[in-house]
Design an enzyme around this catalytic site. Structure first.
Site, short mmCIF file in Angstrom:
data_model
loop_
_atom_site.label_atom_id
_atom_site.label_comp_id
_atom_site.label_asym_id
_atom_site.label_seq_id
_atom_site.Cartn_x
_atom_site.Cartn_y
_atom_site.Cartn_z
N ARG A 1 23.93 48.21 53.02
CA ARG A 1 25.15 48.78 52.42
C ARG A 1 24.84 50.07 51.68
O ARG A 1 23.86 50.13 50.92
CB ARG A 1 25.77 47.78 51.44
CG ARG A 1 27.12 48.26 50.90
CD ARG A 1 27.68 47.29 49.88
NE ARG A 1 27.21 47.59 48.53
CZ ARG A 1 27.42 46.82 47.48
NH1 ARG A 1 28.07 45.68 47.61
NH2 ARG A 1 26.96 47.16 46.29
N HIS B 1 36.88 41.95 49.09
CA HIS B 1 36.31 41.32 50.28
C HIS B 1 35.57 40.05 49.91
O HIS B 1 35.27 39.80 48.74
CB HIS B 1 35.43 42.30 51.06
CG HIS B 1 34.35 42.92 50.23
ND1 HIS B 1 34.58 43.98 49.37
CD2 HIS B 1 33.03 42.64 50.11
CE1 HIS B 1 33.45 44.32 48.78
NE2 HIS B 1 32.51 43.52 49.20
N HIS C 1 35.86 39.87 45.73
CA HIS C 1 35.51 40.92 44.76
C HIS C 1 35.77 42.31 45.32
O HIS C 1 35.82 42.51 46.53
CB HIS C 1 34.04 40.81 44.35
CG HIS C 1 33.07 41.06 45.48
ND1 HIS C 1 32.83 40.14 46.48
CD2 HIS C 1 32.29 42.14 45.78
CE1 HIS C 1 31.95 40.62 47.33
NE2 HIS C 1 31.61 41.85 46.94
N ASP D 1 33.66 45.90 44.98
CA ASP D 1 32.26 46.15 44.65
C ASP D 1 32.09 46.84 43.28
O ASP D 1 32.79 47.81 42.97
CB ASP D 1 31.60 47.03 45.73
CG ASP D 1 31.31 46.24 47.01
OD1 ASP D 1 31.19 45.01 46.94
OD2 ASP D 1 31.21 46.87 48.08
O1 LIG Z 1 27.84 40.00 53.41
C1 LIG Z 1 28.90 40.61 53.61
O2 LIG Z 1 29.53 40.54 54.65
C2 LIG Z 1 29.47 41.46 52.51
C3 LIG Z 1 28.63 41.42 51.28
C4 LIG Z 1 29.25 42.27 50.20
O3 LIG Z 1 29.93 41.79 49.36
C5 LIG Z 1 29.01 43.70 50.24
O4 LIG Z 1 28.30 44.21 51.14
O5 LIG Z 1 29.54 44.40 49.36
FE LIG Z 2 30.73 43.35 48.14
#
Ligand SMILES: O=C(O)CCC(=O)C(=O)O
Ligand SMILES: [Fe+2]
Length: 310
Positions: free
Chosen positions: A276, A260, A105, A107
């Site tokens: 995040r 990602h 995806h 974000d």
């Molecule tokens: O857990 C992760 O490494 C990434 C998770 C994710 O999709 C994000 O932080 O946007």
């Molecule tokens: Fe993500």
């Protein structure tokens, strides 16, 4: 080894070590925080523009506040998420107890103001596994044969936060029911161009991922087939880089040029947490100058966005 070196404000060297031909670099010689000088911030921006995702190691001093202050130097932080409450925290908790993002995806593409970048900091990690992979959606577009470029440029896709439509198969049984209810507590749907023009570099990038519900004007089967065709192009291994986290690592990705996937290959009994912060982005614009349009939901309280001139 390909290394770019520039000077920070204190005169120390910033080293940017390329990790692959299409995506990824490790940035050395920077201690992240709200006190970075303009030259260092500009070196970080340049590295992000060029490499799409950049990694910083050994940032153990960074707190949630420090991560937020650093984010403010790079852009305007959004609220943590359009639907997930963060209990007043400044960052979104990425927590294996809530869910695992093991699906490709970009974000928050279900809103019109797709975030510009995400800054992710590793806090608790499992004893093995749990790395994350990023793919360049610019490299994927550029590698398309001409007829597929033309096709992609003519398509628009509807993205929603009810995300199981496209058959990408988020392993929803891994996501707690409460988390999912909250994720879907307000309905968002936005129509985006499948090829977006990158606002800073002018490059073209594919804008797809797991929030896509359908391609506009096609039948369900055709929509799915074309989605898969382009999505498989994005995730070709040559377009990707994979990061194996240590506590204190920070990754920053350009959310207009990447997708990602968090790899769910750690023990179910182990906890994995990261924090995040996303930076506000503008409304995407297609090759024909048409901007994305909202079908449902108002993301005004998530992020302020200025429509880009067509
Ligand atoms: O857990 C992760 O490494 C990434 C998770 C994710 O999709 C994000 O932080 O946007
Ligand atoms: Fe993500």
């Amino acid at each position: 080894m390909s290394v770019d070196i520039s000077a920070t404000d204190s005169g120390a060297a910033v080293r940017v070590v390329r990790l692959g031909a299409h995506i990824g670099a490790r940035v050395e010689g920077v201690r992240l925080g709200g006190d970075l000088g303009a030259r260092t911030v500009s070196a970080i921006r340049a590295a992000l523009r060029e490499h799409r995702v950049i990694f910083f190691q050994g940032q153990d001093h960074l707190t949630e506040d420090g991560q937020h202050e650093f984010a403010e130097l790079l852009g305007n932080p959004t609220t943590p998420h359009p639907t997930l409450s963060s209990g007043g925290a400044k960052s979104l908790a990425i927590d294996s107890r809530h869910g695992r993002s093991n699906v490709w995806h970009t974000d928050v593409t279900f809103v019109d103001r797709v975030p510009r970048a995400s800054i992710l900091r590793a806090v608790t990690l499992p004893s093995y596994g749990g790395s994350t992979t990023w793919a360049s959606t610019v490299a994927a577009y550029e590698a398309l044969p001409e007829p597929l470029k033309v096709l992609a440029e003519s398509l628009r896709a509807r993205h929603t936060n009810l995300y199981d439509y496209a058959g990408e198969g988020r392993s929803s049984e891994q996501n707690s029911a409460a988390y999912r209810r909250e994720f879907e507590s307000r309905y968002f749907e936005t129509e985006h161009p499948v090829v977006e023009v990158h606002p800073e570099t002018g490059e073209r990038a594919l804008l797809l991922g797991c929030f896509v519900k359908e391609l506009v004007g096609l039948s369900g089967n055709e929509s799915k087939a074309l989605f898969q065709l382009f999505q498989q192009r994005i995730t070709r291994l040559e377009n990707t880089t994979r990061w194996n986290w240590s506590p204190g690592d920070v990754a920053i990705w350009d959310n207009r040029a990447t997708q990602h996937y968090a790899i769910d290959d750690y023990d179910g009994s182990e906890r994995r947490t990261l924090t995040r912060i996303t930076l506000a982005g503008d409304i995407p614009v297609g090759v024909d100058g048409r901007a994305s349009t909202v079908i449902a939901g108002d993301a005004g309280d998530y992020s302020s966005a200025t429509p880009r001139a067509a």
